[in-house]
Design an enzyme around this catalytic site. Structure first.
Site, mmCIF file in Angstrom:
data_model
loop_
_atom_site.group_PDB
_atom_site.id
_atom_site.type_symbol
_atom_site.label_atom_id
_atom_site.label_comp_id
_atom_site.label_asym_id
_atom_site.label_seq_id
_atom_site.Cartn_x
_atom_site.Cartn_y
_atom_site.Cartn_z
ATOM 1 N N PHE B 136 10.166 9.044 -1.051
ATOM 2 C CA PHE B 136 9.354 7.833 -0.959
ATOM 3 C C PHE B 136 10.300 6.646 -1.130
ATOM 4 C CE2 PHE B 136 6.513 4.487 -2.365
ATOM 5 C CZ PHE B 136 5.557 4.565 -1.375
ATOM 6 N N ASP B 211 10.498 12.979 -9.565
ATOM 7 C CA ASP B 211 9.380 12.073 -9.323
ATOM 8 C C ASP B 211 8.150 12.941 -9.053
ATOM 9 O OD1 ASP B 211 7.393 10.529 -8.101
ATOM 10 O OD2 ASP B 211 8.825 9.187 -7.140
ATOM 11 N N TYR B 236 -2.389 7.041 -10.216
ATOM 12 C CA TYR B 236 -3.533 6.573 -9.423
ATOM 13 C C TYR B 236 -3.830 7.479 -8.233
ATOM 14 C CZ TYR B 236 0.404 4.069 -7.179
ATOM 15 O OH TYR B 236 1.599 3.723 -6.600
ATOM 16 N N LYS B 237 -3.097 8.593 -8.138
ATOM 17 C CA LYS B 237 -3.372 9.524 -7.044
ATOM 18 C C LYS B 237 -4.263 10.650 -7.593
ATOM 19 C CE LYS B 237 1.092 8.397 -4.899
ATOM 20 N NZ LYS B 237 0.658 7.619 -3.736
ATOM 21 N N ARG B 385 -2.198 12.084 7.649
ATOM 22 C CA ARG B 385 -2.056 12.727 6.345
ATOM 23 C C ARG B 385 -3.433 12.943 5.723
ATOM 24 N NH1 ARG B 385 1.278 10.005 1.351
ATOM 25 N NH2 ARG B 385 -0.556 8.674 1.389
#
Lengths: 426, 426
Positions: B136, B211, B236-237, B385
């Site tokens: 990312f 990560d 927050y995922k 996705r």
């Protein structure tokens, strides 16, 4: 007009002054607990009614219903620059040099990092960072962390006042890189002459960073007129943004094109959604953004900023000085028998919007005062601190606070065992 | 059990599988919009009902009524360590090595800074940081920023897979300082072998940072078993903490006493309220805190973490794999005529909790699919996705999503002009 405190020598006179107060209407925009005189808005501002409404909207509609679509549909991505623009307007920052993001501490690192980088390119020998011994500690801690991390000959030197700043600038000579001061001191309420100090820093070849934590929303600030280089500050004190609401960082237009900060996360990228390898900074102040922001806190805080934008800032300053002057006068007149030492400047031009007294039993006194419904706070050592947010504190509040203060001292209420126990004051 | 997708070859079979799902009860703990199959919980998790209640409490009672007293009375100060402790438990972090704070990007800087500092003291020549080209982007951007800021011979090198990692470690020899990888790739959903890779990094003398943004709450993580050194991630995922809710940073107990991070703000100080000159790091993971945290976002996010703690993590993984395998099988069977390329590993051991397909018209296809009520997202280049959060996505949702996907492609709904226009996909 109201800063002659001798005019308000009875509670009735205070009530009359409240009735005539052009800012009185703002009080209804805040939810304040019953039976409390809240003199700690310089630590955590009160809850604007509109913030409550906004938080519910973000929670239920934007997060709950629109979900991921909110980043665009509800403009979440734009919040740091949009709210930053509003804060910039409040501090005389001009157009586009300010973003609302992260914490004051993190923004110290960014602003200092950017300033040191400019110096490194232009004057690689300038390695001295000057700040004030009585600065709010996190500012100094962040400098320390950076100096150790860079491990490259940078040095933090501490000054106490204008005279020692002048001495230090003279001693540093061509080594002075940055002067970083907090405009209004968190403990004493003393305010630096922003324009004069910035000029001195520049004359010595240093860049000037101002911490506006106790200034924004409380005292007039004009960064452009002062020719400041960078500024940082928080939004949860006089801007009433909510507990720990995101901070801000401002970059002077004169540095904006060139400035680069070390925390180069994707929110500061020119095209974050290209997902490109290789950092390319955004245009403008957006390059001082880093990671994804806490939207609930960030969106909610805009309500407080919007109130601040509607306030006449001359009237705000006038009332702030009237309140602090009245408080000083009443304490000194009515509590004269007690060992209180004013540590806030009497000179109005050097005073922020809070007043601090030392008392040998300061900690217990503040606990007793809070029990009487007057919420101020305590700072080591021995300092009783009283903040006056003109938007929701009135003259009768000042009167009542002083009367409670007098009761606590005259009747030695602070001697009660429950107030003697150390620990948190609130 | 459910990861044999051939068993679910009708919608009725999917409905039956939902009825038998041991995790089905969790769906009612979330507020999801009507008529939507939400397959983007890997970008922004849904709103837990309890989060809404908690947010209202923080807003109205804690901020509005208790004001400054909430820092102690309502334990605001403890939130980063308390919630961090819960997250640590979810990722096999053991006791006390995790705090919830700031953003993933900022925490990359802290973890990497601490790791480089350890290497600087022990092996000053180790200056190579190895990461993945497809990481990312913000992880790479943060490394870049740090390398440039340190300006001291550090270097970022990028690898693509296990083989090129092995090559790079061999080529770096005694220069390898840190390997930093994202456990589950944000685009492809590919998952690294955490234990094996960590061992390789250590054999080469490098420290290992993971990560966990697309792992925490989605796939089993055991940092202790893997002998990892540092970890960071967002909440927050799959942890459903709310938009931009604070991230986390974990420090292995083997480094906790010694580790020092460069963002040394007052929240990481041993005694922040002494207001002392001179930074002294707190004990434990608290020294990875920096500035005042956004309490509304931070307190609200605890609701999502608390749900994750109640879930049987084996059942979660089993359902996640069943959902992703079912989705892959149905798409490949029912959309076989269309130019879709699976970029997510078929091997379950190498798969996270989302599935990605490339399609030449991916952007327009996703816009059309969202218009049909199936919310996935789009990532450059051409990648559709689909995230499967087992807590609130069921087997019939997968069936319905594939049917909508088939309509969009068979009927070429994506050709509509409104879906052709570039810009944000959601």
């Amino acid at each position: 007009m109201m800063s002659d405190p001798t005019a308000l020598n009875t509670r009735d006179a205070c009530v009359a002054a409240d009735a005539a107060d052009p800012l009185a209407g703002f009080r209804d925009e805040f939810l304040l607990p019953e039976g409390v005189v809240y003199l700690d808005g310089n630590s955590l501002g009160a809850l604007p009614r509109a913030a409550g409404e906004r938080a519910r909207e973000v929670l239920e509609q934007e997060w709950g219903r629109d979900l991921i679509g909110s980043w665009n549909k509800n403009h979440w991505f734009e919040l740091p620059t949009r709210i930053g623009g509003k804060i910039g307007a409040l501090i005389g920052g001009g157009e586009g040099g300010c973003v609302a993001t992260d914490t004051t501490s993190i923004n110290v690192f960014k602003a200092l990092g950017a300033a040191l980088r400019i110096q490194r390119e232009d004057h690689p020998d300038r390695r001295v960072i000057i700040s004030e011994r009585e600065n709010f500690p996190t500012d100094l801690y962040m400098v320390e962390g950076m100096v150790e991390f860079l491990d490259d000959g940078y040095e933090l030197r501490l000054i106490d006042d204008e005279a020692s700043l002048a001495d230090e600038l003279a001693a540093s000579g061509d080594d002075a890189a940055v002067v970083m001061l907090t405009h209004v001191n968190y403990r004493s309420g003393r305010m630096w002459d922003m324009t004069g100090i910035t000029r001195r820093a520049h004359e010595a070849g240093a860049l000037m960073i101002w911490d506006l934590c106790h200034s924004a929303g409380a005292v007039p600030v004009d960064l452009t007129a002062a020719a400041a280089d960078f500024a940082i500050g928080c939004t949860y004190k006089y801007l009433n943004g909510g507990p720990g609401s995101p901070a801000f960082v401002w970059i002077s237009p004169k540095h904006l094109e060139r400035a680069e900060q070390p925390l180069s996360g994707w929110w500061g990228h020119r095209r974050p959604f290209d997902m490109a390898v290789g950092y390319a900074p955004a245009e403008g102040a957006a390059k001082f953004l880093c990671g994804t922001q806490p939207i609930l806190s960030l969106a909610t805080m805009e309500a407080g900023i919007d109130i601040a934008l509607r306030v006449d800032r001359s009237a705000l300053r006038e009332k702030s000085l009237a309140l602090t002057s009245l408080f000083i006068a009443l304490v000194e007149e009515r509590l004269a028998a007690h060992p209180l030492t004013l540590i806030t400047p009497r000179d109005e031009a050097s005073r922020g919007s809070h007043v601090s007294f030392r008392h040998p039993e300061g900690f217990a006194v503040m606990k007793a005062l809070i029990a009487e419904g007057v919420v101020g706070d305590y700072r080591e050592p021995e300092v009783l601190r009283f903040g006056f947010t003109p938007l929701y504190v009135g003259y009768a509040d000042v009167w009542d606070a002083v009367e409670a203060f007098r009761r606590v001292l005259d009747e030695e209420l602070w001697r009660a065992p429950e107030f003697q126990q150390r620990g948190a004051v609130t």
